[in-house]
Design a protein around this motif. Structure first.
Motif, short mmCIF file in Angstrom:
data_model
loop_
_atom_site.label_atom_id
_atom_site.label_comp_id
_atom_site.label_asym_id
_atom_site.label_seq_id
_atom_site.Cartn_x
_atom_site.Cartn_y
_atom_site.Cartn_z
N MET A 9 0.83 -1.17 0.00
CA MET A 9 0.00 0.00 0.00
C MET A 9 0.88 1.23 0.00
O MET A 9 1.79 1.37 0.79
CB MET A 9 -0.89 0.00 1.23
CG MET A 9 -1.63 1.31 1.41
SD MET A 9 -2.69 1.34 2.85
CE MET A 9 -4.07 0.46 2.19
N LEU A 10 0.59 2.16 -0.92
CA LEU A 10 1.26 3.45 -0.97
C LEU A 10 0.26 4.50 -0.56
O LEU A 10 -0.83 4.56 -1.11
CB LEU A 10 1.76 3.76 -2.39
CG LEU A 10 2.72 2.76 -3.02
CD1 LEU A 10 2.98 3.15 -4.45
CD2 LEU A 10 4.00 2.70 -2.25
N VAL A 11 0.60 5.32 0.38
CA VAL A 11 -0.27 6.39 0.82
C VAL A 11 0.52 7.68 0.78
O VAL A 11 1.64 7.73 1.28
CB VAL A 11 -0.79 6.14 2.26
CG1 VAL A 11 -1.70 7.25 2.70
CG2 VAL A 11 -1.49 4.80 2.34
N PHE A 12 -0.04 8.71 0.18
CA PHE A 12 0.66 9.98 0.05
C PHE A 12 -0.11 11.09 0.73
O PHE A 12 -1.31 11.01 0.88
CB PHE A 12 0.84 10.35 -1.43
CG PHE A 12 1.61 9.33 -2.19
CD1 PHE A 12 2.98 9.28 -2.10
CD2 PHE A 12 0.96 8.40 -2.99
CE1 PHE A 12 3.69 8.33 -2.80
CE2 PHE A 12 1.67 7.45 -3.68
CZ PHE A 12 3.04 7.41 -3.59
N ASP A 42 16.68 -3.49 10.03
CA ASP A 42 16.98 -4.73 9.32
C ASP A 42 17.96 -4.43 8.19
O ASP A 42 17.61 -3.74 7.22
CB ASP A 42 15.70 -5.35 8.78
CG ASP A 42 15.96 -6.62 7.99
OD1 ASP A 42 16.65 -7.51 8.51
OD2 ASP A 42 15.49 -6.69 6.83
N GLN A 43 19.17 -4.95 8.29
CA GLN A 43 20.20 -4.70 7.27
C GLN A 43 19.76 -5.23 5.91
O GLN A 43 20.07 -4.62 4.89
CB GLN A 43 21.53 -5.32 7.70
CG GLN A 43 22.76 -4.64 7.13
CD GLN A 43 22.95 -4.87 5.63
OE1 GLN A 43 22.73 -5.95 5.12
NE2 GLN A 43 23.38 -3.84 4.95
N GLY A 44 19.01 -6.32 5.88
CA GLY A 44 18.53 -6.88 4.61
C GLY A 44 17.59 -5.92 3.89
O GLY A 44 17.63 -5.80 2.66
N THR A 45 16.74 -5.24 4.65
CA THR A 45 15.84 -4.25 4.04
C THR A 45 16.63 -3.07 3.49
O THR A 45 16.37 -2.60 2.39
CB THR A 45 14.80 -3.77 5.07
OG1 THR A 45 14.02 -4.88 5.51
CG2 THR A 45 13.87 -2.71 4.47
N ILE A 93 9.99 9.66 4.13
CA ILE A 93 9.04 8.67 3.63
C ILE A 93 9.06 7.51 4.61
O ILE A 93 10.11 6.92 4.87
CB ILE A 93 9.42 8.19 2.22
CG1 ILE A 93 9.37 9.37 1.24
CG2 ILE A 93 8.49 7.06 1.78
CD1 ILE A 93 9.86 9.05 -0.15
N CYS A 94 7.91 7.22 5.18
CA CYS A 94 7.79 6.17 6.19
C CYS A 94 7.73 4.80 5.53
O CYS A 94 7.02 4.60 4.55
CB CYS A 94 6.52 6.41 7.01
SG CYS A 94 6.15 5.09 8.14
N LEU A 95 8.47 3.85 6.09
CA LEU A 95 8.42 2.45 5.67
C LEU A 95 7.86 1.62 6.81
O LEU A 95 8.24 1.83 7.96
CB LEU A 95 9.82 1.93 5.35
CG LEU A 95 10.59 2.61 4.24
CD1 LEU A 95 12.02 2.09 4.21
CD2 LEU A 95 9.92 2.38 2.91
N THR A 96 6.98 0.68 6.50
CA THR A 96 6.45 -0.19 7.54
C THR A 96 6.11 -1.55 6.97
O THR A 96 5.86 -1.68 5.78
CB THR A 96 5.21 0.43 8.22
OG1 THR A 96 4.83 -0.38 9.32
CG2 THR A 96 4.06 0.58 7.25
N GLY A 97 6.11 -2.54 7.85
CA GLY A 97 5.75 -3.90 7.43
C GLY A 97 4.27 -4.07 7.19
O GLY A 97 3.85 -4.93 6.43
N ASN A 104 6.14 -4.26 1.37
CA ASN A 104 5.89 -5.15 0.23
C ASN A 104 5.69 -4.35 -1.07
O ASN A 104 5.49 -4.94 -2.12
CB ASN A 104 4.70 -6.08 0.50
CG ASN A 104 3.40 -5.34 0.68
OD1 ASN A 104 3.33 -4.11 0.65
ND2 ASN A 104 2.34 -6.09 0.90
N GLN A 105 5.81 -3.03 -1.00
CA GLN A 105 5.69 -2.17 -2.18
C GLN A 105 6.99 -1.45 -2.52
O GLN A 105 6.98 -0.49 -3.28
CB GLN A 105 4.59 -1.12 -1.93
CG GLN A 105 3.22 -1.70 -1.72
CD GLN A 105 2.67 -2.31 -2.99
OE1 GLN A 105 2.82 -1.75 -4.08
NE2 GLN A 105 2.04 -3.46 -2.87
#
Length: 158
Positions: free
Chosen positions: A1-4, A43-46, A112-116, A138-139
Motif C-alpha cells: 500500500m502506498l499512501v501519500f 533490518d540490514q537486509g531491508t 518517507i515512512c516504511l512499515t511492514g 511489500n511495495q
C-alpha cells in the motif's frame, strides 16, 4: 500500500508530471546532481534491498544508512539528505519520534515512512511528525517513484 499526503502539484497517473522537475532541495547541491537519500531500518537486509533498487537510478544517491532512530537523527543532521526512507519500528528511538526530531532540525528533508504493515494510528502519527508518504515494505519495488512523487509534494516548481 502506498499512501501519500495531499498536494497540489501537477501530476499524471498519481506521480509528478514529466513536464515538471522539482528544484533542488539543498542549497549546496549543483543543478542536476542526484537527490541524496538516507536509509533508516533496523533490518540490514531491508536496507540492502532498498540500496539495490535505488542504485539503478542515476538521479538518487545513498549518502548513509542507520539502524536505529538515534543514529538516524545524528546522520540526518550531519548529511542533510534530501530524502529519508524511515522505518517506524526502530530501537532506541522509534521512527515517529526520529521523524519529529529530524523535521525540527532539517525541515527541508522529506521523510518517507516504511512499515511492514499499514496501521491507521501509525500513519497518523507519522503524518503528524512530518512524513510526506507512507509505504508498506511489500511495495518497495516502486520506491523510486514514491521518492520522486514525495519530492514533488515538498518543492517549488520552476
Amino acid at each position: 500500500m502506498l499512501v501519500f499526503v495531499d498536494g497540489n502539484q501537477d501530476t499524471h497517473n498519481g506521480f509528478v508530471s514529466p513536464d515538471h522537475s522539482p528544484q533542488r532541495l539543498s542549497a549546496d547541491q549543483a543543478p542536476g546532481s542526484p537527490y541524496r537519500i538516507l536509509l533508516v531500518d533496523d533490518d540490514q537486509g531491508t536496507r540492502q534491498l532498498l540500496q539495490d533498487i535505488l542504485e539503478k537510478h542515476s538521479d538518487v544517491k545513498i549518502v548513509g544508512e542507520a539502524g536505529d532512530g538515534k543514529e538516524a537523527v545524528a546522520m540526518a543532521i550531519a548529511h542533510k539528505p534530501d530524502v529519508i526512507l524511515m522505518d517506524i519500528g526502530l530501537p532506541y528511538l522509534d521512527g515517529i519520534e526520529a521523524t519529529h526530531c529530524i523535521k525540527k532540525a532539517c525541515p527541508q528533508t522529506v521523510v518517507i515512512c516504511l512499515t511492514g504493515h499499514f496501521s491507521p494510528p501509525k500513519y497518523s502519527a507519522m503524518r503528524t511528525a512530518g512524513a510526506a508518504a507512507f509505504v508498506c515494505k511489500n511495495q518497495v519495488l516502486a520506491i523510486h517513484e514514491t521518492i520522486m512523487y514525495a519530492l514533488g509534494q515538498w518543492t517549488t516548481w520552476e
